[in-house]
Design a protein around this motif. Structure first.
Motif, PDB file in Angstrom:
ATOM      1  N   ALA A 111       0.843  -1.189   0.000  1.00  0.00           N
ATOM      2  CA  ALA A 111       0.000   0.000   0.000  1.00  0.00           C
ATOM      3  C   ALA A 111       0.881   1.243   0.000  1.00  0.00           C
ATOM      4  O   ALA A 111       0.519   2.267  -0.538  1.00  0.00           O
ATOM      5  N   THR A 112       2.044   1.116   0.628  1.00  0.00           N
ATOM      6  CA  THR A 112       2.970   2.236   0.717  1.00  0.00           C
ATOM      7  C   THR A 112       4.372   1.741   0.378  1.00  0.00           C
ATOM      8  O   THR A 112       4.815   0.717   0.896  1.00  0.00           O
ATOM      9  N   LEU A 113       5.062   2.475  -0.472  1.00  0.00           N
ATOM     10  CA  LEU A 113       6.425   2.153  -0.875  1.00  0.00           C
ATOM     11  C   LEU A 113       7.283   3.387  -0.610  1.00  0.00           C
ATOM     12  O   LEU A 113       7.004   4.466  -1.130  1.00  0.00           O
ATOM     13  N   LEU A 114       8.303   3.211   0.220  1.00  0.00           N
ATOM     14  CA  LEU A 114       9.163   4.328   0.602  1.00  0.00           C
ATOM     15  C   LEU A 114      10.621   4.015   0.317  1.00  0.00           C
ATOM     16  O   LEU A 114      11.097   2.911   0.599  1.00  0.00           O
ATOM     17  N   GLY A 115      11.332   4.983  -0.220  1.00  0.00           N
ATOM     18  CA  GLY A 115      12.772   4.871  -0.372  1.00  0.00           C
ATOM     19  C   GLY A 115      13.441   5.362   0.899  1.00  0.00           C
ATOM     20  O   GLY A 115      13.027   6.366   1.471  1.00  0.00           O
ATOM     21  N   VAL A 116      14.447   4.628   1.343  1.00  0.00           N
ATOM     22  CA  VAL A 116      15.182   4.993   2.552  1.00  0.00           C
ATOM     23  C   VAL A 116      16.679   4.968   2.260  1.00  0.00           C
ATOM     24  O   VAL A 116      17.125   4.317   1.312  1.00  0.00           O
ATOM     25  N   ALA A 117      17.444   5.650   3.089  1.00  0.00           N
ATOM     26  CA  ALA A 117      18.890   5.703   2.905  1.00  0.00           C
ATOM     27  C   ALA A 117      19.562   4.395   3.314  1.00  0.00           C
ATOM     28  O   ALA A 117      20.515   3.947   2.674  1.00  0.00           O
ATOM     29  N   ALA A 118      19.068   3.774   4.383  1.00  0.00           N
ATOM     30  CA  ALA A 118      19.695   2.554   4.891  1.00  0.00           C
ATOM     31  C   ALA A 118      18.703   1.823   5.787  1.00  0.00           C
ATOM     32  O   ALA A 118      17.716   2.397   6.241  1.00  0.00           O
TER      33      ALA A 118
END
Length: 135
Positions: A111-118
């Protein structure tokens, strides 16, 4: 089934996920973010996003089963991908498809897709958490 996933008219229809999740059950299950660890805590698919997504889904399947549920009960999946770029959608969907085939389920997109640094350790490329509603 306690979950109805819909794309209402008036909102964009995106094949990879549904805009609204309607839950009617009475037991909430919150599954902590799952990474690509096997039962012994060894990272599966080092450097391979599809393999890691597959393992995350298998781990969520195990957690759901322990709670007395299955993927049909999932109201929301949140996916965190390290250094997200749109070209990573193909391996993400491949991992979902492979896990779905192993689990014998209809693919459940996030439902939710997030890019993260690490994430927690450098070898992990993805983490997926789930919320389920059981009757």
């Amino acid at each position: 089934m306690a979950i109805n996933l819909v794309n209402p008219s008036g909102l964009p229809k995106i094949d990879a996920y549904r805009q609204v999740s309607i839950a009617t059950g009475s037991k909430l299950v919150f599954i902590a973010g799952q990474v690509a660890w096997d039962a012994e805590g060894i990272t599966v698919g080092e450097g391979d996003l599809a393999a890691q997504v597959e393992q995350c889904y298998l781990n969520i399947g195990t957690a759901l089963s322990e709670a007395g549920g299955c993927f049909d009960d999932v109201a929301k999946l949140t996916v965190y991908v390290v250094d997200w770029t749109p070209d990573k959608m193909t391996p993400l969907l491949e991992g979902i498809s492979r896990a779905s085939a192993k689990l014998g389920i209809t693919p459940v997109p996030p439902a939710t897709l997030l890019g993260v640094a690490a994430l927690d350790v450098p070898d992990h490329l993805v983490e997926i958490e789930a919320t389920a509603i059981l009757d």
